[in-house]
Design an enzyme around this catalytic site. Structure first.
Site, short mmCIF file in Angstrom:
data_model
loop_
_atom_site.label_atom_id
_atom_site.label_comp_id
_atom_site.label_asym_id
_atom_site.label_seq_id
_atom_site.Cartn_x
_atom_site.Cartn_y
_atom_site.Cartn_z
N CYS A 146 -8.06 11.14 0.49
CA CYS A 146 -6.50 11.19 0.29
C CYS A 146 -6.28 12.84 0.11
CB CYS A 146 -5.92 10.39 -0.70
SG CYS A 146 -4.08 10.67 -0.75
N ARG A 202 -3.12 8.47 9.06
CA ARG A 202 -4.04 7.55 9.43
C ARG A 202 -3.91 6.16 8.63
NH1 ARG A 202 -8.77 11.24 7.15
NH2 ARG A 202 -7.14 11.73 5.61
N ASP A 213 -0.04 9.92 4.81
CA ASP A 213 -1.09 10.21 5.85
C ASP A 213 -1.06 9.50 6.81
OD1 ASP A 213 -3.92 10.21 6.75
OD2 ASP A 213 -4.42 11.19 5.06
N CYS A 237 0.87 5.90 1.33
CA CYS A 237 0.64 7.56 1.37
C CYS A 237 1.19 7.97 2.68
CB CYS A 237 -0.99 7.93 1.29
SG CYS A 237 -1.08 9.56 1.45
N HIS A 292 -5.80 5.21 -0.58
CA HIS A 292 -6.79 5.22 0.83
C HIS A 292 -7.83 6.29 0.42
CE1 HIS A 292 -5.40 8.99 2.60
NE2 HIS A 292 -4.43 8.78 2.07
CO CO Z 1 -3.27 10.21 1.13
#
Ligand code: CO
Length: 209
Positions: A101, A46, A44, A42, A98
């Site tokens: 999300c 993080r 993202d 992803c 994750h």
């Molecule tokens: Co995500």
């Protein structure tokens, strides 16, 4: 206004640390890459593949998009996979979802996100298919995490249908496809045990997806 400069300063600190630990690191890396893994994760911020696996630059070939999707008409993703498999000869492809999300959570909401709906609709298809099972999970956070794990299984399954991956399997049983899940609150990566490296296994996986 100039917050971007912290990235350039951070780079200088980082390269200094790396050179101190391994003076040859960058000159060796400049000779070429031979990563053994392809990571489909992803976007993202993080969940950066290299950091969370304790790896260094050069070790993982990476493709990231919102909610780590394998869409069969995505020429960008297909090109990355093709290059990884045919030229870099990676032996393992990891699809990593994750917790918390945003893409998964948005797709589960009953409202429009405008342009993003065009992407989220891929997740919504999977969500509606598993609605009965997911409605049994009452906690919203746990429900979205359960959906993120289902999504990983679905994307591994999608990957297992890619033409040139199937061709590679016939030639020699590689690459192995894996589905993993990253828990943001404790930093732990978990293997979801949906690994596939043959068309037969892929057909079995479809029974649980
Ligand atoms: Co995500």
């Amino acid at each position: 206004m100039e917050s971007y400069k912290e990235l350039l300063e951070g780079n200088l600190r980082w390269l200094g640390d790396v050179k101190k630990a391994n003076p040859e690191f960058f000159s060796k890396l400049a000779l070429g890459q031979s990563p053994r893994f392809l990571w489909i994760g992803c976007s993202d911020s993080r969940v950066p593949a290299t950091e969370i696996t304790g790896s260094m630059p050069g070790s993982i070939f990476v493709h990231r998009n919102i909610a780590n999707l394998v869409v069969h008409s995505d020429i960008n993703l297909l090109s990355v996979i093709y290059y990884a498999v045919e030229y870099l000869k990676v032996k393992h492809i990891i699809v990593c979802g994750h917790s918390s999300c945003g893409g998964i959570q948005a797709a589960m909401e009953d409202r429009s996100f405008g342009f993003l709906d065009n992407w989220l609709n891929h997740i919504r298809d999977v969500y509606h298919y598993h609605l009965d099972e997911l409605q049994k999970v009452s906690d919203p956070e746990l429900r979205s995490d359960a959906m993120a794990m289902i999504n990983v299984r679905q994307q591994v399954w999608n990957l297992s249908k890619v033409s040139f991956i199937r061709q590679k399997w016939e030639e020699g049983g590689f690459p192995v496809l894996h589905g993993w899940f990253y828990q943001i609150k404790d930093g732990m990566l978990k293997d979801l045990n949906v690994s596939v490296h043959s068309a037969e296994e892929s057909d079995k996986l479809s029974l649980i997806v």
